[in-house]
Design an enzyme around this catalytic site. Structure first.
Site, short mmCIF file in Angstrom:
data_model
loop_
_atom_site.label_atom_id
_atom_site.label_comp_id
_atom_site.label_asym_id
_atom_site.label_seq_id
_atom_site.Cartn_x
_atom_site.Cartn_y
_atom_site.Cartn_z
N ASN A 10 58.55 59.70 39.69
CA ASN A 10 59.19 58.43 39.33
C ASN A 10 60.69 58.71 39.20
O ASN A 10 61.11 59.35 38.24
CB ASN A 10 58.59 57.93 38.01
CG ASN A 10 59.31 56.70 37.48
OD1 ASN A 10 60.16 56.12 38.16
ND2 ASN A 10 58.98 56.31 36.26
N LYS A 12 62.99 56.66 38.64
CA LYS A 12 63.67 55.74 37.70
C LYS A 12 64.96 55.20 38.35
O LYS A 12 64.96 54.98 39.55
CB LYS A 12 63.90 56.45 36.36
CG LYS A 12 62.60 57.08 35.83
CD LYS A 12 62.67 57.56 34.42
CE LYS A 12 61.32 58.12 34.02
NZ LYS A 12 61.24 58.52 32.62
N HIS A 93 55.35 50.77 32.67
CA HIS A 93 56.04 51.97 32.17
C HIS A 93 56.64 51.65 30.81
O HIS A 93 57.14 50.55 30.57
CB HIS A 93 57.12 52.41 33.16
CG HIS A 93 57.62 53.79 32.86
ND1 HIS A 93 58.51 54.03 31.85
CD2 HIS A 93 57.32 55.00 33.40
CE1 HIS A 93 58.74 55.35 31.79
NE2 HIS A 93 58.03 55.95 32.73
N GLU A 95 59.36 52.37 29.60
CA GLU A 95 60.76 51.95 29.65
C GLU A 95 60.87 50.47 30.00
O GLU A 95 61.88 49.82 29.69
CB GLU A 95 61.52 52.83 30.67
CG GLU A 95 61.77 54.22 30.09
CD GLU A 95 61.90 55.33 31.10
OE1 GLU A 95 62.09 55.05 32.30
OE2 GLU A 95 61.79 56.50 30.68
N GLU A 168 51.23 58.33 29.25
CA GLU A 168 52.57 58.87 29.04
C GLU A 168 52.99 58.63 27.59
O GLU A 168 53.51 57.55 27.27
CB GLU A 168 53.59 58.18 29.95
CG GLU A 168 53.34 58.36 31.43
CD GLU A 168 54.63 58.19 32.22
OE1 GLU A 168 55.01 59.14 32.90
OE2 GLU A 168 55.26 57.13 32.14
N GLY A 174 61.09 62.45 28.93
CA GLY A 174 62.50 62.83 29.01
C GLY A 174 63.00 63.64 27.84
O GLY A 174 64.21 63.79 27.65
N SER A 213 57.59 64.92 30.43
CA SER A 213 58.16 66.27 30.45
C SER A 213 57.32 67.28 31.22
O SER A 213 57.26 68.46 30.88
CB SER A 213 58.41 66.77 29.02
OG SER A 213 59.42 65.99 28.40
P1 13P Z 1 59.97 62.89 32.42
O1 13P Z 1 59.09 63.72 33.34
O2 13P Z 1 61.41 62.96 32.77
O3 13P Z 1 59.66 63.19 30.99
O4 13P Z 1 59.56 61.35 32.66
C1 13P Z 1 58.22 61.01 32.62
C2 13P Z 1 58.08 59.60 33.08
O5 13P Z 1 58.47 58.67 32.39
C3 13P Z 1 57.46 59.36 34.38
O6 13P Z 1 57.15 58.03 34.57
#
Ligand code: 13P
Length: 255
Positions: A10, A12, A93, A95, A168, A174, A213
């Site tokens: 992803n 983002k 997601h 976010e 997640e 992150g 992560s």
């Molecule tokens: P990270 O791997 O950067 O922690 O992000 C995970 C994520 O949100 C994937 O959708």
């Protein structure tokens, strides 16, 4: 798992056309690991270019609108993603749930719209740090799954290969703070129970991915854990070098 592991990047809100070179390199790596299914979800602006540049990997969107078209400034529909060359879309997601106020009901509607448009869906769930610290992780994620799962009818009655859940934990995204493998197993079991409750026996075969992560160092242990059908990777999917190592952790090099 009966399925090939599914390793999805992803991106983002990262990437301009210069990054298609990374996608090509990831595509070459994926071709060497045919026992692994690989996907990349770039920003909308790169979907078409990426779809034309790759062969071995699936290209997906990071969100879609519930409507097929209309007066929704700034939004993109599932049919448009399909037209641009995407074969899947991520919905729900954290976010988007946190930053755009997306509710379980909206996530469910997006998943159903995507399935109806012929896309596969990766539906994300996960608890916050406070919820975990309060001992509510399983209850929260169970509730999210129950309320956001699409009706099987949206996929003409068969969700096989069309729906994956990504667990997640918000606190692991992150942050470099990956979930303990034992906790991942417990949470995936919770998701599996809900999938079975919703869909019966076909729910046993849907993939459940872990995200948060994931990197080359922890991928082997996570992917070997019971009930983990793949990974949804953020930061470590942005370069071919780091993403390739995660693909390699999921299956042998047969190149
Ligand atoms: P990270 O791997 O950067 O922690 O992000 C995970 C994520 O949100 C994937 O959708």
């Amino acid at each position: 798992m009966p399925n090939r592991p599914f390793i999805v990047g992803n991106w983002k809100m990262n990437g301009t056309r210069a990054m298609l070179a990374e996608a090509r390199a990831i595509d070459r790596a994926a071709a060497r690991h045919p026992s692994v299914a690989v996907g990349l979800a770039p920003p909308f602006t790169l979907i078409n270019g990426m779809a034309e540049a790759v062969q071995a990997i699936a290209v997906g969107g990071q969100d879609c609108h519930v409507a097929a078209s209309g007066a929704f400034t700034g939004d993109v529909s599932a049919a448009m993603l399909d037209d641009a060359g995407a074969s899947f879309v991520i919905v729900g997601h954290s976010e988007r749930r946190a930053g755009h106020g997306e509710t379980d009901a909206l996530v469910k509607a997006k998943a159903e719209a995507a399935l109806k448009a012929g896309l596969s869906v990766i539906l994300c769930v996960g608890e916050t740090a406070d919820e975990r610290d309060g001992g509510k992780a399983e209850a929260v994620v169970g509730r999210q799954v129950d309320a956001s799962l699409p009706a099987a009818e949206a996929a003409n009655g068969s969700l096989a290969g069309k729906l994956a859940i990504a667990y997640e934990p918000v606190w692991a995204i992150g942050t470099g703070r990956v979930a303990q493998v034992d906790d991942v197993v417990i949470m995936h079991r919770t998701v599996r129970e809900r999938l079975f409750a919703a869909y019966g026996e076909p729910g046993e075969r849907l993939r459940i991915l872990y995200g948060g992560s994931v990197n080359a160092g922890n991928a082997i242990d996570l992917l070997a854990a019971e009930g983990v059908g793949g990974a949804l990777v953020g930061g470590a999917s942005l370069t071919a070098e780091s993403f390739r190592a995660i693909i390699a952790a999921a299956g042998p090099d047969e190149g």
